[in-house]
Design an enzyme around this catalytic site. Sequence first.
Site, PDB file in Angstrom:
ATOM      1  CG  HIS A  86      41.390  42.164  43.934  1.00  0.00           C
ATOM      2  ND1 HIS A  86      41.729  43.184  43.072  1.00  0.00           N
ATOM      3  CD2 HIS A  86      42.189  41.118  43.619  1.00  0.00           C
ATOM      4  CE1 HIS A  86      42.701  42.770  42.277  1.00  0.00           C
ATOM      5  NE2 HIS A  86      43.005  41.525  42.596  1.00  0.00           N
ATOM      6  CG  ASP A 165      51.531  46.919  42.718  1.00  0.00           C
ATOM      7  OD1 ASP A 165      52.139  45.840  42.758  1.00  0.00           O
ATOM      8  OD2 ASP A 165      50.494  47.094  42.061  1.00  0.00           O
ATOM      9  NE  ARG A 172      55.333  40.539  40.446  1.00  0.00           N
ATOM     10  CZ  ARG A 172      54.060  40.530  40.869  1.00  0.00           C
ATOM     11  NH1 ARG A 172      53.460  41.639  41.239  1.00  0.00           N
ATOM     12  NH2 ARG A 172      53.400  39.403  40.917  1.00  0.00           N
ATOM     13  CB  SER A 187      51.064  43.096  43.660  1.00  0.00           C
ATOM     14  OG  SER A 187      50.388  43.723  42.620  1.00  0.00           O
ATOM     15  CE  LYS A 191      47.422  46.505  42.737  1.00  0.00           C
ATOM     16  NZ  LYS A 191      47.823  45.869  41.489  1.00  0.00           N
TER      17      LYS A 191
END
Length: 433
Positions: A86, A165, A172, A187, A191
């Site tokens: 990620h 989320d 947000r 967050s 995931k």
Amino acid sequence: MAEEHDAVEVIAVKRDRGELDDAQIDWVVDAYTRGVVADEQMSALAMAVVLNGMSRREVGRWTAAMIATGERLDFSGLSRRTVDKHSTGGVGDKITLPLAPLVASCGVAVPQLSGRGLGHTGGTLDKLESIPGWRAELSNEEMLHRLEEVGAVVCAAGAGLAPADRKLYALRDVTGTVESIPLIASSIMSKKIAEGTGALVLDVKVGSGAFMKRLDDARELARTMVELGADSDVTTVALLTDMSTPLGLAVGNALEVREAVEVLAGGGPDDVVRLTLALAREMLAAAGVDDLDPADRLRDGSAMNVWRRMVSAQGGDPDAELPVAPVTHTAAAGSSGVLTRLDALAVGVAAWRLGAGRARKEDPVSAGAGVALHAKPGDAVRAGQPLLTLHADDPGRFPRAMQALDGAFDIEPENTPYTPPPLVIERVAAGVP
Ligand code: URA
């Protein structure tokens, strides 16, 4: 049925710099997902978290509560180990495109649930969607099947993963509460943990084009995420990497796919190749593979073979011509010398204004729009030489994009010493201080 807690009480604890207990966290996250806690109440709580932070225990519990609002995928039936990557998002960051097939070509499965871009950072799905026919939406069964058959899947995260989320991130985004280390860490990790990957490598970007502009903040974000991974038995390692200048020479959807294919063909810009290999080595190590050099798999074409199968398996034509923007505009160097700075954020905003990114999540993106770089910091340039080519569907996009590039680069006299910042700045792993 009466609720166990009251939203205003929970907000007041954080407003007054207190710590939320486990039951309050479990309740507020679940009740928000059910629609019992209203958007305005959750935005007040999110702002209190932005201002007053969360303890290590609170972030862990918040992450677990977000995971518990949805399903968890299970890859334990696959014949290969799984590892995901990620990136916290950068300009010209197309690394997933060569990386996922490269790691899969080494025998490890890469389930990459990705997002679309918002703001100046591009989204991996937007890039892949510039390939004619390619589709991002897969069912969980299709995803498992592709992982077993091809080894790499890049697709949209289904609505079932951490729905808390999904709802909170959208809130947000419009309430100025994205920039909070506990909220970003929980967050991302909710995931990734719900996705069920066995191991995870994080590319935490630092610099003008990143969420985290300061090294200390990036380090804290990385450490928090690595600890959250370890708590859930997901082997997690983070690399802090430079995002002061764009990665590679292409920023924009189809432009970046073209560059990723160059890397898979054994060429491509040096920084993209180096970062792809650094992340591939971390992913292989995290999956327990230590006897293969991924550089060999770029050279011998096996990563390219997986790329072609990965694109075809999702309806894309790997041989199709990629879209090209109909109009271009060139920005030239004003003097001769050495390019010592080319600002990532400015180039990202320019590409976004050219149509490569979106302002609202429902906006379409242009496949061909973006910025091609002709020089990188450290290169010698001559007055009048093209530095950047802007690509767009409509020439009306150029003036605002050029405005974004005002002051975006420095050219110093020839022989000015230039030391490039390290591409990989630091490694953060569990248990390493
Ligand atoms: N990416 C995410 O998934 N969540 C954040 O909060 C920030 C970036």
